[in-house]
Design an enzyme around this catalytic site. Structure first.
Site, short mmCIF file in Angstrom:
data_model
loop_
_atom_site.label_atom_id
_atom_site.label_comp_id
_atom_site.label_asym_id
_atom_site.label_seq_id
_atom_site.Cartn_x
_atom_site.Cartn_y
_atom_site.Cartn_z
CE1 TYR A 257 5.28 106.49 -12.35
CE2 TYR A 257 4.45 104.54 -13.47
CZ TYR A 257 5.41 105.51 -13.33
OH TYR A 257 6.51 105.53 -14.17
CG ASP B 195 -3.24 105.80 -16.24
OD1 ASP B 195 -3.27 104.84 -17.04
OD2 ASP B 195 -2.21 106.21 -15.68
CE LYS C 29 2.10 98.64 -16.52
NZ LYS C 29 1.76 99.76 -15.66
C1 LIG Z 1 2.39 101.17 -15.87
C2 LIG Z 1 1.53 102.36 -15.78
C3 LIG Z 1 1.81 103.55 -16.47
C4 LIG Z 1 3.09 103.76 -17.22
O1 LIG Z 1 3.21 102.92 -18.31
P1 LIG Z 1 4.69 102.70 -18.94
O2 LIG Z 1 4.43 101.82 -20.12
O3 LIG Z 1 5.49 102.08 -17.86
O4 LIG Z 1 5.19 104.04 -19.33
C5 LIG Z 1 0.89 104.58 -16.42
N1 LIG Z 1 -0.24 104.46 -15.72
C6 LIG Z 1 -0.55 103.34 -15.04
C7 LIG Z 1 -1.83 103.26 -14.30
C8 LIG Z 1 0.34 102.26 -15.03
O5 LIG Z 1 0.05 101.17 -14.31
#
Ligand SMILES: *Cc1c(COP(=O)(O)O)cnc(C)c1O
Length: 428
Positions: free
Chosen positions: A141, A236, A264
């Site tokens: 994701y 990511d 995060k």
């Molecule tokens: C949480 C997450 C996102 C999205 O981040 P948001 O701050 O919720 O938009 C993208 N990539 C990864 C791997 C994530 O865990």
């Protein structure tokens, strides 16, 4: 006000009563807990009931909630102004620290969420390569970016189809979706379409199909294959950044992606994301270059202050070895309780992040994740919730521990898990 009443009230004016879908408890049933406050490892809901929190805001709260030093720094900054829409020294400090901790990052831009980070990284990769296609992996994701909300089309190695209503097929078809942990699938795809691929984006440790660890050599192969075809590699690291060490997961395996996305933890609980990488790519951003990307609140002083305070503490206290031991112990306890109750449980874990799977065999692929017993997870979730332990309200989300989860707290969770596994076997 009770949780159930609040949920009814919320549903009148907020779609499904929540501002992000997983919070609605749809995957486990029941009533979401409306949180009033949080401190250390604990959440307190609207009814005054306390829970040991293993969601930790889906990852950011690695120090636990309301860490006094972070709260103090944010309070002080709030008195100096909440947003200027002009550069600040705080942002410079943050950029310097991120680039120092993640060596593949020469330059970095701050944004407001992980979604914005991946969206911007993909745009930049397309501009840099003058190519349109992006490859992602099933079960990974990357936020709710149109072109990344694609799922595999029918048949192996085809282009993507929309994974949600509202994304034009034309956009989803610029994304190819391949199986995670299968480098050969990428090799085959790139042999056919490599000259049109702008970037391959991956979660180096998959943390959004619960937790799936990369097979040995998978990430290295991605590096090698993308280089061969002139495509960029985007890590990511929104969930993995500063999670296992002070820096990215990439340096645990010695791999240098071209671009990296963060979020995060680096926001310490405030809305922050970042994307960065090679200087020659990043310099394509406006106003220096032709790629437009902007944000009214990007680099927001309060958010950056929370992030800087969090990074300061992580660097100073190096909680990583202790976090690793904490969750290793808890995971072992849970596995033992499951075994004693005759329940098949598999825990995928790295450092402070783990995935609980009700599965007989190993879980290394998206298909194996989907084959796990989601109903059993939902029952276990509610049994644990009754015992005052807040796990992720979905079988596809990770559990975390924070530096505030002391041995006493972890013992309480292990005891609760033993009780719940025994009950789960009776019900089954
Ligand atoms: C949480 C997450 C996102 C999205 O981040 P948001 O701050 O919720 O938009 C993208 N990539 C990864 C791997 C994530 O865990």
């Amino acid at each position: 006000m009770k949780n159930a009443e609040l949920f009814e009230r919320a549903k009148a004016h907020i779609p499904s009563g929540v501002n992000s879908p997983v919070r609605a408890f749809g995957k486990v049933g029941g009533t979401p807990r409306f949180i009033r406050e949080a401190k250390g490892p604990y959440l307190v809901d609207a009814e005054g009931k306390r829970y040991i929190d293993h969601v930790l805001s889906w990852g950011p709260m690695i120090l636990g909630h309301s860490h006094p030093e972070v709260v103090e720094a944010v309070s002080r900054q709030a008195g100096r102004g909440m947003s200027f829409g002009a550069p600040t020294e705080l942002e410079v400090e943050m950029a310097e620290r991120l680039c120092a901790a993640v060596p593949s990052m020469d330059k970095v831009r701050l944004v407001n969420s992980g979604t914005e980070a991946t969206m911007s990284a993909v745009r930049l990769a397309r501009a840099f390569t003058s190519r349109d296609l992006v490859v992602k992996f099933e079960g990974c994701y990357h936020g709710h970016v149109d072109s990344l909300l694609a799922k595999a089309g029918s048949g192996a190695l085809t282009f993507g189809v929309p994974d949600t209503s509202g994304v034009p097929g034309a956009i989803a078809s610029t994304t190819a979706v391949l199986p995670y942990n299968d480098a050969e699938a990428l090799r085959t795809f790139m042999a056919a379409h490599g000259s049109r691929v702008a970037a391959v984006i991956v979660e180096p440790v998959a943390g959004n199909m619960n937790v799936v660890l990369p097979r040995e050599g998978f990430l290295e192969s991605l590096r090698e294959i993308t280089r061969e075809h002139g495509a960029l590699l985007i890590f990511d690291e929104v969930i993995t950044g500063f999670r296992f060490r002070y820096g990215g997961y990439q340096d645990m395996e010695g791999i240098r992606p071209d671009l990296t996305c963060l979020g995060k933890i680096i926001g310490g609980g405030m809305p922050v994301g970042a994307f960065g990488g090679r200087a020659d790519i990043m310099s394509l951003l406006a106003p220096e270059g032709p790629v437009y990307q902007a944000g009214t609140l990007a680099g927001n002083p309060l958010a950056v202050t929370a992030g800087l305070a969090t990074l300061t503490i992580l660097k100073r206290e190096n909680p990583y070895p202790a976090l690793d031991r904490s969750l290793a112990g808890l995971a072992a306890g849970m596995e033992e309780s499951a075994r004693d109750a005759g329940i098949a449980l598999k825990v995928n874990r790295l450092g402070s992040m783990a995935g609980l799977f009700f599965s007989e065999g190993p879980v290394e692929t998206f298909e194996q994740v989907m084959a796990c017993d989601a109903q059993k997870y939902a029952r276990f979730f509610h049994l644990m919730l009754d015992q005052g332990v807040y796990l992720a309200p979905s079988p596809f989300e990770a559990m975390f521990v924070s530096a505030a989860h002391t041995p006493d707290v972890l013992d309480a969770v292990a005891t609760a898990a033993r009780t719940c596994m025994a009950r789960l076997s009776q019900k089954a």
